[in-house]
Write a protein that holds these residues in place. Structure first.
Motif, short mmCIF file in Angstrom:
data_model
loop_
_atom_site.label_atom_id
_atom_site.label_comp_id
_atom_site.label_asym_id
_atom_site.label_seq_id
_atom_site.Cartn_x
_atom_site.Cartn_y
_atom_site.Cartn_z
N UNK A 185 0.81 -1.21 0.00
CA UNK A 185 0.00 0.00 0.00
C UNK A 185 0.85 1.27 0.00
N UNK A 186 0.19 2.38 -0.26
CA UNK A 186 0.79 3.68 -0.02
C UNK A 186 0.48 4.08 1.42
N UNK A 187 1.33 4.92 1.99
CA UNK A 187 1.12 5.38 3.37
C UNK A 187 0.82 6.87 3.34
N UNK A 188 -0.19 7.27 4.08
CA UNK A 188 -0.63 8.66 4.15
C UNK A 188 -0.40 9.18 5.56
N UNK A 189 0.14 10.38 5.66
CA UNK A 189 0.27 11.04 6.96
C UNK A 189 -0.21 12.47 6.83
N UNK A 190 -0.98 12.91 7.82
CA UNK A 190 -1.37 14.31 7.93
C UNK A 190 -0.95 14.78 9.32
N UNK A 191 -0.22 15.88 9.39
CA UNK A 191 0.17 16.44 10.68
C UNK A 191 -0.55 17.78 10.86
N UNK A 192 -0.70 18.18 12.13
CA UNK A 192 -1.41 19.44 12.40
C UNK A 192 -0.86 20.08 13.66
N UNK A 193 -0.79 21.41 13.62
CA UNK A 193 -0.35 22.15 14.80
C UNK A 193 -1.44 22.11 15.86
N UNK B 91 7.29 17.07 8.71
CA UNK B 91 6.86 16.11 9.72
C UNK B 91 6.04 14.98 9.10
N UNK B 92 5.18 15.32 8.12
CA UNK B 92 4.37 14.28 7.47
C UNK B 92 5.27 13.27 6.75
N UNK B 93 6.37 13.76 6.13
CA UNK B 93 7.34 12.85 5.50
C UNK B 93 7.94 11.92 6.56
N UNK B 94 8.30 12.48 7.73
CA UNK B 94 8.90 11.67 8.80
C UNK B 94 7.91 10.62 9.30
N UNK B 95 6.65 11.00 9.43
CA UNK B 95 5.63 10.06 9.90
C UNK B 95 5.48 8.91 8.90
N UNK B 96 5.45 9.23 7.61
CA UNK B 96 5.34 8.18 6.58
C UNK B 96 6.55 7.24 6.64
N UNK B 97 7.75 7.83 6.77
CA UNK B 97 8.96 7.00 6.82
C UNK B 97 8.92 6.09 8.05
N UNK B 98 8.45 6.62 9.18
CA UNK B 98 8.36 5.80 10.39
C UNK B 98 7.34 4.69 10.22
N UNK B 99 6.22 5.01 9.57
CA UNK B 99 5.16 4.00 9.42
C UNK B 99 5.63 2.80 8.62
N UNK B 100 6.61 2.98 7.71
CA UNK B 100 7.15 1.85 6.97
C UNK B 100 7.75 0.81 7.92
N UNK B 101 8.27 1.27 9.06
CA UNK B 101 8.86 0.34 10.02
C UNK B 101 7.81 -0.40 10.84
N UNK B 102 6.56 0.01 10.72
CA UNK B 102 5.50 -0.61 11.52
C UNK B 102 4.88 -1.81 10.84
N UNK B 103 5.41 -2.20 9.68
CA UNK B 103 4.89 -3.36 8.96
C UNK B 103 5.38 -4.64 9.61
N UNK B 104 4.52 -5.64 9.63
CA UNK B 104 4.85 -6.87 10.36
C UNK B 104 5.67 -7.85 9.56
#
Length: 836
Positions: free
Chosen positions: A595-603, A791-804
């Motif tokens: 899949x593609x990974x989506x991240x949205x960050x907000x102040x 930050x959204x780029x960082x969240x997406x990159x981190x989420x790649x590590x959350x795959x099992x």
């Protein structure tokens, strides 16, 4: 009255900042057709790659089709463009022959059927009217610009190696490890700008397999010093080699020059060397080494090497095979290859200018007979445009700091004598050392922790527990259990819920880091901070200060903020700043169902300093964010809980959208944002500004006067350009917000406003965007794109590590092989900046 654009019209040019002049890598199109261009559809069957399509058309053009001297241009797929109508009328069908696989010898010629039909006449005068503001964009204009792009690509496509819009030449190539080499490439694209068309020309580099001896490539792949080291290839190396060589094209050299034209694709390797791989010929059995000696009078030099099996189940000894030049290297680069690649591509500004000018000579517009027939002319000089350097904002740290409020110079500052604006308390924590006590003695670790604690306290954090429990762990396995144990020890020692696990790693490799982040983020739910082991032996103050910045925000603190008077749009009334990014599977990974990974960050504060994130996964390679309404709703709620008020304004920065997707993204994602607001309250309608951020663009700026720049020769931090090389009418600008690195040419970010209900003018949006770039939590420098998107780029990159089901430990496995399932980040972490 026509609408000149469906997006936001430019509200005028900006005036803020110091004026300078810069060159841009754009070349003015001085003449282009004003009459009609004829558009034909071509269908070539059977279906073959575009490179072969070009050869088929070129051969047919010379042999079967009589075009009466018309030089048509072809995109290699379905489109042909011509300045004159073809003599055969509106349609034509013929058959042509072509030796198979681009002139293979020894096979009968293939027959190709060609159908051509006229589908449109493009009125090029409409482009002239559009550029001068006398008409809006239309399909006819887009097709006309596409035709001109096909025209400038036509001849290079036949003479150079083409990948996408880029053309590559082996001239000046540089080998990197593993049998690959970097080739210099050139990007070119025709773009509409105010009153003119321009050609944007830039450098691009990519990797290819090294041509030449297959044996020498094998030596490099396996990291050996000579062929003699390959006398006994281990099973693991043979498996690695087979993965690497599969589908590689080679040609055999044992039959002389004529046979070398035939390209053969490697299917697999034999499990035995040539000297013991047996062929059955009639009722006889013979090994390949003997067969080649008997048949071709050729005694194999390396009979101990396995053979390659090519299509047709033909067995070939490696030493008679050469690798076909110009095959794209699609594998993920390893660390050493990346370093070599960066050295090749990092061109200082003047060197980049020189190479772009060399590209003008290689692309050779003036001597191109196709371009001449289209009455098309291009200037050989880079365009010069007006730019401005925006002033840096005032930053604020804790009032007890020396120089607590100051204006950074050159986009950089340091933490000396400064305390973070809001320091957190770290009471419950522990240290996991992934390595033996012999490699990392307890005394050395304790000394590092003491220095880290002292630095954190000097920087404004409160750490009552200066001696956290330390546990040595096996880096090779059992990571989850080890982290659970250390988490329990932290809680028991401090008698409170653990806040942080400090992890000391033996190397910068991905597998261990990925597993630590997966476990801490999705299983345990605790912030983690990884440190390379080498830093524990020399605890430098600057390094510890950088770690402190990360730890403080991971625990909910704030490091610094911009003076509220300099971000009035955000501070005058409740305003939420959002950033969104979608990351797709790697190029070699797109058919695996990833899949593609989506991240949205907000102040979530009035200073736009603290951010939270929402994450989703969606169908691979879909650009529109599918679940955006739910993500925005989630973030709006968090803002309300944190600030006690609903945002009255939304400033939404969206990363990674190409121009062709602007309309669909705007339509779908604005609708989703408004739906999220409406679902919270039927009457809730905050004003929205939606800005696309493109970091990967091909625009570069070069100083005309070196005194205007820094010591690297780059444009200074704060350089903004909103004239000459931008869209003719829409609200866009280029901003180079970051200070330049010591090597290379800085790349500006491109900001394009698709919707603006907040009434920004050029200065207000450019200044706000630039000022926000000083608000990135983990460093003391302005960053290259606005922090919410970063930050959204960082969240997406981190989420790649959350795959099992990732196989991070195998460097030869592309990222994401298999269908991975992604675990959710624990709720407590989603309230803080765990991803920093």
């Amino acid at each position: 009255m026509f609408n000149i654009t469906e997006f936001v019209k430019r509200p005028g040019l900006g005036r803020a900042g110091r004026s300078i002049k810069v060159r841009a890598n754009y070349f003015e199109v001085t003449t282009f057709p004003s009459s009609k261009i004829y558009h034909y559809d071509i269908d070539i069957s059977p279906e073959v790659p575009s490179a072969l399509n070009r050869k088929v058309f070129q051969r047919a053009e010379r042999a079967e089709i009589s075009l009466s001297g018309i030089r048509a241009v072809y995109d290699g797929r379905r489109n042909i463009y011509s300045v004159s109508p073809f003599p055969f009328g509106d349609s034509y069908t013929s058959e042509g022959t072509m030796p198979d696989d681009m002139n293979n010898v020894g096979r009968s010629p293939r027959i190709f059927k060609i159908r051509i039909r006229k589908i449109a006449e493009i009125d090029m005068e409409e482009i002239h009217r559009f550029l001068n503001g006398r008409g809006s964009i239309s399909p006819n204009i887009l097709t006309g610009i596409m035709a001109l792009n096909v025209m400038i690509h036509h001849k290079p496509s036949m003479e150079l190696t083409k990948v996408g819009r880029n053309f590559y030449t082996s001239q000046g190539s540089r080998p990197i490890s593993g049998g690959a080499e970097v080739w210099q490439g050139y990007f070119q694209s025709i773009r509409p700008t105010p009153m003119k068309l321009m050609i944007n020309i830039d450098l691009h580099a990519t990797t290819f397999y090294e041509g030449g001896s297959l044996v020498q490539m094998v030596v490099k792949i396996l990291g050996k010093s000579s062929v003699e080291d390959l006398r006994s290839i281990q099973d693991r190396d043979r498996t690695k080699l087979e993965k690497y060589l599969k589908n590689l094209k080679v040609y055999a050299t044992h039959r002389g020059e004529n046979n070398s034209r035939r390209k053969l694709r490697i299917i697999k390797l034999t499990s035995t060397p040539a000297s013991s791989t047996i062929l059955e010929i009639g009722d006889q059995q013979i090994d390949i080494a003997t067969y080649f000696n008997n048949t071709y009078g050729r005694s194999l030099q390396y009979p101990f090497l396995p053979c390659v099996v090519v299509q047709g189940k033909t067995y070939l000894p490696m030493e008679i095979c050469n690798v076909v030049e110009g095959q794209r290297y699609m594998r993920k680069l390893n660390g050493g290859q990346m370093i070599d690649m960066i050295k090749f591509t990092r061109q200082p500004p003047q060197s980049r200018v020189d190479k772009i000018n060399q590209g003008i000579q290689i692309l050779n517009y003036r001597q191109n007979e196709y371009i001449q027939q289209f009455s098309f002319q291009v200037s050989n000089e880079m365009v010069i445009t007006q730019a401005r350097v925006l002033p840096a904002p005032k930053l604020q740290y804790h009032p007890s700091s020396k120089d607590s409020a100051f204006v950074p110079r050159g986009g950089l500052w340091n933490l000396m004598y400064k305390k973070v604006a809001t320091g957190t308390t770290l009471g419950s924590w522990a240290c996991a050392v992934f390595g033996s006590e012999r490699d990392y003695p307890i005394g050395a670790v304790q000394k590092f922790i003491r220095e880290l604690v002292t630095t954190c306290q000097d920087t404004g954090m409160n750490i009552p527990n200066r001696n956290p429990p330390i546990q040595h762990c096996n880096p090779q396995g059992g990571i989850e259990n080890a982290l659970r144990q250390i988490w329990v020890r932290a809680g028991n020692t401090a008698k409170s819920k653990p806040q942080l696990i400090l992890c000391i790693l033996p190397n910068p490799g991905v597998p261990l880091y990925a597993e630590i982040k997966r476990v801490c983020d999705t299983v345990i739910g605790v912030a983690s901070q990884c440190i390379l082991g080498k830093h524990t032996f020399s605890a430098k103050k600057q390094y510890c200060a950088n770690i402190c910045l990360k730890i403080n925000v991971k625990l909910g603190g704030m490091n610094s903020f911009i003076n509220p008077s300099q971000i009035p749009f955000i501070t005058q009334c409740p305003t939420i700043v959002m950033g969104a990014s979608v990351t797709h599977p790697a190029p070699g990974d797109q058919n695996t169902g990833r899949p593609s990974i989506v991240a949205v960050t907000a102040s979530v504060d009035a200073k736009a300093s603290r951010y939270v994130a929402a994450i989703r996964v969606q169908t691979g390679n879909r650009e529109v964010i599918c679940d955006l309404a739910a993500m925005v709703k989630e973030l709006l709620r968090t803002f309300y809980i944190t600030c006690g008020r609903k945002p009255e304004r939304i400033l939404f920065y969206r990363s990674g959208v190409s121009e062709g997707q602007f309309s669909i993204v705007l339509e779908n994602e604005i609708k989703a944002i408004k739906a999220a607001c409406k679902s919270l309250d039927e009457r809730y309608r905050p004003t929205i500004t939606f800005v696309v951020v493109q970091k990967r663009n091909h625009t570069r700026f070069f100083l005309t006067d070196k005194r205007d720049g820094d010591r690297t020769g780059n444009c200074p931090s704060g350089t903004v350009v909103d004239a000459t090389v931008v869209h003719p009418f829409e609200f866009d600008f280029y901003l180079q917000s970051h200070p330049s690195s010591l090597q290379g040419t800085s790349r500006p970010a491109h900001y394009h406003v698709l919707l603006d209900e907040n009434g920004f003018n050029a200065d207000s949006l450019q200044t706000l965007t630039y000022n926000l770039c000083y608000n990135f939590a983990r460093c003391t420098r302005a960053v290259s794109i606005v922090p919410p998107v970063y930050y959204a780029h960082l969240v997406c990159a981190r989420a790649r590590f959350h795959a099992s089901s990732e196989n991070w430990s195998d460097p030869d496995t592309p990222e994401g092989v298999g269908s991975a399932s992604y675990a959710a980040v624990k709720n407590d972490l989603l309230k803080v900046m765990y991803f920093i």
